[in-house]
Design an enzyme around this catalytic site. Structure first.
Site, short mmCIF file in Angstrom:
data_model
loop_
_atom_site.label_atom_id
_atom_site.label_comp_id
_atom_site.label_asym_id
_atom_site.label_seq_id
_atom_site.Cartn_x
_atom_site.Cartn_y
_atom_site.Cartn_z
N SER A 140 -43.89 -2.60 12.03
CA SER A 140 -44.87 -1.90 12.81
C SER A 140 -44.49 -1.58 14.27
O SER A 140 -44.65 -0.51 14.75
CB SER A 140 -46.18 -2.53 12.89
OG SER A 140 -46.96 -2.77 11.62
N ARG A 157 -38.79 -10.62 5.92
CA ARG A 157 -38.01 -9.61 5.76
C ARG A 157 -36.73 -10.35 6.17
O ARG A 157 -35.51 -10.10 5.35
CB ARG A 157 -38.18 -8.77 6.77
CG ARG A 157 -39.27 -7.62 6.49
CD ARG A 157 -39.86 -6.87 7.52
NE ARG A 157 -40.55 -7.95 8.46
CZ ARG A 157 -41.08 -7.53 9.53
NH1 ARG A 157 -41.37 -6.27 10.00
NH2 ARG A 157 -41.60 -8.53 10.20
N LYS A 216 -52.57 -8.66 22.11
CA LYS A 216 -51.41 -7.66 21.72
C LYS A 216 -51.89 -6.28 22.10
O LYS A 216 -53.05 -5.98 21.71
CB LYS A 216 -51.36 -7.82 20.28
CG LYS A 216 -50.25 -8.78 19.90
CD LYS A 216 -50.04 -8.57 18.05
CE LYS A 216 -48.71 -9.60 17.86
NZ LYS A 216 -48.51 -9.23 16.55
N HIS A 227 -45.65 -2.98 4.02
CA HIS A 227 -46.82 -4.00 3.66
C HIS A 227 -47.56 -3.29 2.51
O HIS A 227 -47.93 -4.09 1.72
CB HIS A 227 -47.91 -3.49 4.96
CG HIS A 227 -47.76 -3.80 6.28
ND1 HIS A 227 -47.67 -3.07 7.30
CD2 HIS A 227 -47.35 -5.21 6.79
CE1 HIS A 227 -47.48 -3.77 8.50
NE2 HIS A 227 -47.08 -5.04 8.16
P1 ADP Z 1 -47.99 -10.22 12.34
O1 ADP Z 1 -48.31 -9.54 13.56
O2 ADP Z 1 -49.19 -10.94 11.83
O3 ADP Z 1 -46.98 -10.31 11.92
P2 ADP Z 1 -47.71 -7.80 10.63
O4 ADP Z 1 -48.41 -6.46 10.50
O5 ADP Z 1 -46.68 -7.42 11.64
O6 ADP Z 1 -48.65 -8.63 11.50
O7 ADP Z 1 -47.14 -8.39 9.44
C1 ADP Z 1 -48.02 -8.85 8.57
C2 ADP Z 1 -47.09 -9.63 7.24
O8 ADP Z 1 -46.26 -8.50 6.78
C3 ADP Z 1 -45.93 -10.42 7.91
O9 ADP Z 1 -45.97 -11.45 6.90
C4 ADP Z 1 -44.73 -9.66 8.03
O10 ADP Z 1 -43.66 -10.42 7.87
C5 ADP Z 1 -45.02 -8.83 6.72
N1 ADP Z 1 -44.26 -7.70 6.81
C6 ADP Z 1 -44.18 -6.58 8.07
N2 ADP Z 1 -43.19 -5.62 7.42
C7 ADP Z 1 -42.98 -5.75 6.33
C8 ADP Z 1 -41.97 -5.34 5.25
N3 ADP Z 1 -41.37 -4.09 5.77
N4 ADP Z 1 -41.87 -5.66 4.12
C9 ADP Z 1 -42.49 -6.77 4.07
N5 ADP Z 1 -43.16 -7.54 4.69
C10 ADP Z 1 -43.26 -7.12 5.71
#
Ligand code: ADP
Length: 161
Positions: free
Chosen positions: A129, A91, A42, A18
């Site tokens: 995450s 990703r 969630k 992130h």
């Molecule tokens: P959500 O539950 O809305 O998917 P996340 O916190 O899992 O929330 O992810 C938020 C955004 O960040 C999403 O667009 C996800 O694809 C992106 N994301 C998550 N991990 C990574 C990473 N390692 N590299 C790039 N983008 C990421």
């Protein structure tokens, strides 16, 4: 005109993946609003306020990054912020299917809304995450995947059980 973008997500917890997206976005846009989605469906590791606090700490010195939280429809939240651009990270092909659905739906709900994607840096594309949550729950060390303030917070949460 100021070019702002909203980066919405669960950020439970914020990972180095992130962070990479936020840093890159802050050199592309004038303002990046990182917004934690409040989603009671969630099961979460950190509370929304813990997540907001940790993100604020990490980006305390970056004036272009603002941290917020929102509940309900993203398009309504974007409207309330007067921002029409949503940022998401991509990703894998698995991300693509879900993200395409979300981006199309949001655009149908409000045709002014555009979603832009940043492809994950190869160094971080394996990080999610949910992976961190599994590592933490199984007693592992997530140091390599998350920033220090998040690691500290996670340790505190673990101690409390
Ligand atoms: P959500 O539950 O809305 O998917 P996340 O916190 O899992 O929330 O992810 C938020 C955004 O960040 C999403 O667009 C996800 O694809 C992106 N994301 C998550 N991990 C990574 C990473 N390692 N590299 C790039 N983008 C990421």
């Amino acid at each position: 005109m100021k070019r702002s973008v909203i980066y919405p997500g669960s950020f439970d917890p914020l990972t180095n993946g992130h962070i990479n997206i936020i840093k890159r976005a802050s050199s592309t846009f004038d303002e990046v609003i990182v917004s934690v989605a409040i989603n009671s469906n969630k099961s979460s590791l950190m509370t929304v306020d813990q997540r907001v606090k940790a993100i604020k700490k990490v980006f305390a010195k970056n004036k272009k990054v603002k941290v917020d939280k929102f509940e309900g429809l993203l398009v309504q939240y974007a409207k309330s912020k007067k921002v029409n651009t949503i940022l998401r990270g991509m990703r894998t092909v698995q991300d693509f299917e879900y993200e395409m659905q979300m981006a199309t739906s949001n655009n149908k709900l409000n045709s002014k809304i555009e979603t832009v994607f940043m492809v994950a840096d190869a160094k971080f594309s394996h990080i999610s995450s949910s992976l961190i949550k599994d590592i933490i729950k199984l007693g592992g060390n997530a140091k390599e995947f998350v920033p220090e303030p998040v690691e500290k917070e996670l340790k505190k949460i673990l101690k409390k059980g």
